[in-house]
Scaffold this motif. Structure first.
Motif, PDB file in Angstrom:
ATOM      1  N   LEU A 199      -7.416  -4.404  -8.270  1.00 12.12           N
ATOM      2  CA  LEU A 199      -6.554  -4.649  -7.288  1.00 12.12           C
ATOM      3  C   LEU A 199      -7.855  -6.436  -6.428  1.00 12.12           C
ATOM      4  CD1 LEU A 199      -6.582  -1.799  -5.349  1.00 12.12           C
ATOM      5  CD2 LEU A 199      -4.781  -3.054  -6.973  1.00 12.12           C
ATOM      6  N   ARG A 200      -8.237  -6.394  -6.793  1.00 14.42           N
ATOM      7  CA  ARG A 200      -8.813  -7.533  -5.703  1.00 14.42           C
ATOM      8  C   ARG A 200      -8.781  -8.579  -7.090  1.00 14.42           C
ATOM      9  NH1 ARG A 200     -13.394 -11.317  -5.586  1.00 14.42           N
ATOM     10  NH2 ARG A 200     -14.902  -9.590  -7.435  1.00 14.42           N
ATOM     11  N   SER A 201      -8.582  -8.653  -8.229  1.00  9.84           N
ATOM     12  CA  SER A 201      -8.805  -9.761  -9.072  1.00  9.84           C
ATOM     13  C   SER A 201      -6.988  -9.853  -8.922  1.00  9.84           C
ATOM     14  CB  SER A 201      -9.546  -9.102 -10.659  1.00  9.84           C
ATOM     15  OG  SER A 201      -8.953  -9.513 -11.692  1.00  9.84           O
ATOM     16  N   GLN A 225       0.991  -9.214  -3.170  1.00  7.62           N
ATOM     17  CA  GLN A 225      -0.023  -9.351  -2.883  1.00  7.62           C
ATOM     18  C   GLN A 225      -0.409  -8.520  -1.610  1.00  7.62           C
ATOM     19  OE1 GLN A 225      -0.134 -13.158  -2.011  1.00  7.62           O
ATOM     20  NE2 GLN A 225      -2.011 -13.435  -3.067  1.00  7.62           N
ATOM     21  N   SER A 226       0.636  -8.135  -0.130  1.00  2.75           N
ATOM     22  CA  SER A 226       0.892  -7.143   0.419  1.00  2.75           C
ATOM     23  C   SER A 226       0.792  -5.730  -0.298  1.00  2.75           C
ATOM     24  CB  SER A 226       2.248  -7.353   1.201  1.00  2.75           C
ATOM     25  OG  SER A 226       2.374  -6.691   2.236  1.00  2.75           O
ATOM     26  N   GLY A 227       1.850  -5.647  -1.858  1.00  5.83           N
ATOM     27  CA  GLY A 227       1.197  -3.896  -1.840  1.00  5.83           C
ATOM     28  C   GLY A 227      -0.260  -3.576  -2.293  1.00  5.83           C
ATOM     29  N   LEU A 274      -6.676  -0.583   0.666  1.00  6.87           N
ATOM     30  CA  LEU A 274      -6.454   0.209   2.507  1.00  6.87           C
ATOM     31  C   LEU A 274      -6.824   2.148   1.613  1.00  6.87           C
ATOM     32  CD1 LEU A 274      -4.781  -1.543   4.713  1.00  6.87           C
ATOM     33  CD2 LEU A 274      -7.450  -1.983   4.418  1.00  6.87           C
ATOM     34  N   LEU A 275      -5.535   1.881   0.936  1.00  8.70           N
ATOM     35  CA  LEU A 275      -5.386   3.643   0.874  1.00  8.70           C
ATOM     36  C   LEU A 275      -6.825   3.672  -0.307  1.00  8.70           C
ATOM     37  CD1 LEU A 275      -3.950   5.852   0.495  1.00  8.70           C
ATOM     38  CD2 LEU A 275      -2.965   4.806  -1.551  1.00  8.70           C
TER      39      LEU A 275
END
Length: 206
Positions: free
Chosen positions: A139-141, A169-171, A177-178
């Motif tokens: 996700l970070r990548s 990006q918001s998703g 966070l989840l």
């Protein structure tokens, strides 16, 4: 000596009629062959000396069934303190013993299942932490690559395109966070407490 008296409970437990045993049979008809020689040595040492004996023993019924008996044996003396016989008060505890054995076996099985469950939980927790870490890296990548597109290829993007990337990006942030919440949840310690046997019969009775 022969049996001098039996009550109705004797008939119910052992299956012999009074007329079959009183004055005819000896207590040997109840011997199961299970009791060790040491029991009889102790028995004939204590009773003639005027001492009683309480034991759990295994006897045999008329139809050959083995039953567990709690017996209280006492010598009988006449007025001149001469030994004239013996009295046995017995309680059939076969069902109770079987129930205790079943409960003990069930508790043993539950302990094994609990141990396996704890091991599986630990393995799942380890797997979850590793998977969550790898997933977070993905996700970070993805977020960084989208940010790179916005900053380096913004002249090729329409307003709608940039808006779509921001929504993506918001998703990604929400998914990150989840994932962190799930990792936190798997790290919640289990309730501490020692396993102990449970008498299911007592629970059901109450």
């Amino acid at each position: 000596g022969t049996i001098k008296f039996v009550n109705n409970a004797f008939e119910d437990v052992y299956g012999y009629k009074k007329e079959e045993v009183v004055g005819k049979a000896t207590p040997r008809i109840l011997k199961s062959g299970v009791m060790k020689k040491q029991f009889y040595t102790e028995l004939w040492k204590k009773l003639p000396a005027g001492n009683g004996l309480r034991k759990e023993i295994t006897n045999k019924t008329k139809d050959g069934r083995l039953i567990t008996i709690h017996t209280s044996l006492s010598p009988i003396f006449n007025d001149r303190q001469i030994l004239i016989g013996y009295m046995a008060v017995q309680d059939d505890i076969t069902e109770k013993k079987l129930s205790e054995e079943s409960t003990a076996q069930l508790n043993k099985m539950l302990a094994i299942k609990s141990e396996k469950l704890e091991l599986l939980t630990a393995e799942l927790k380890t797997f979850g932490n590793i998977a969550a870490h790898d997933y977070s890296e993905i996700l970070r990548s993805a977020y960084i690559q989208l940010e790179f597109i916005i900053h380096n290829d913004s002249h090729n993007l329409s307003d709608a395109g940039r808006a779509n990337i921001r929504r993506a990006q918001s998703g990604i942030q929400k998914m990150k966070l989840l994932t962190e919440d799930l990792v936190t949840y798997t790290q919640i310690p289990a309730l501490n407490g020692e396993a102990f046997p449970v008498d299911l019969n007592e629970i059901l009775a109450n």
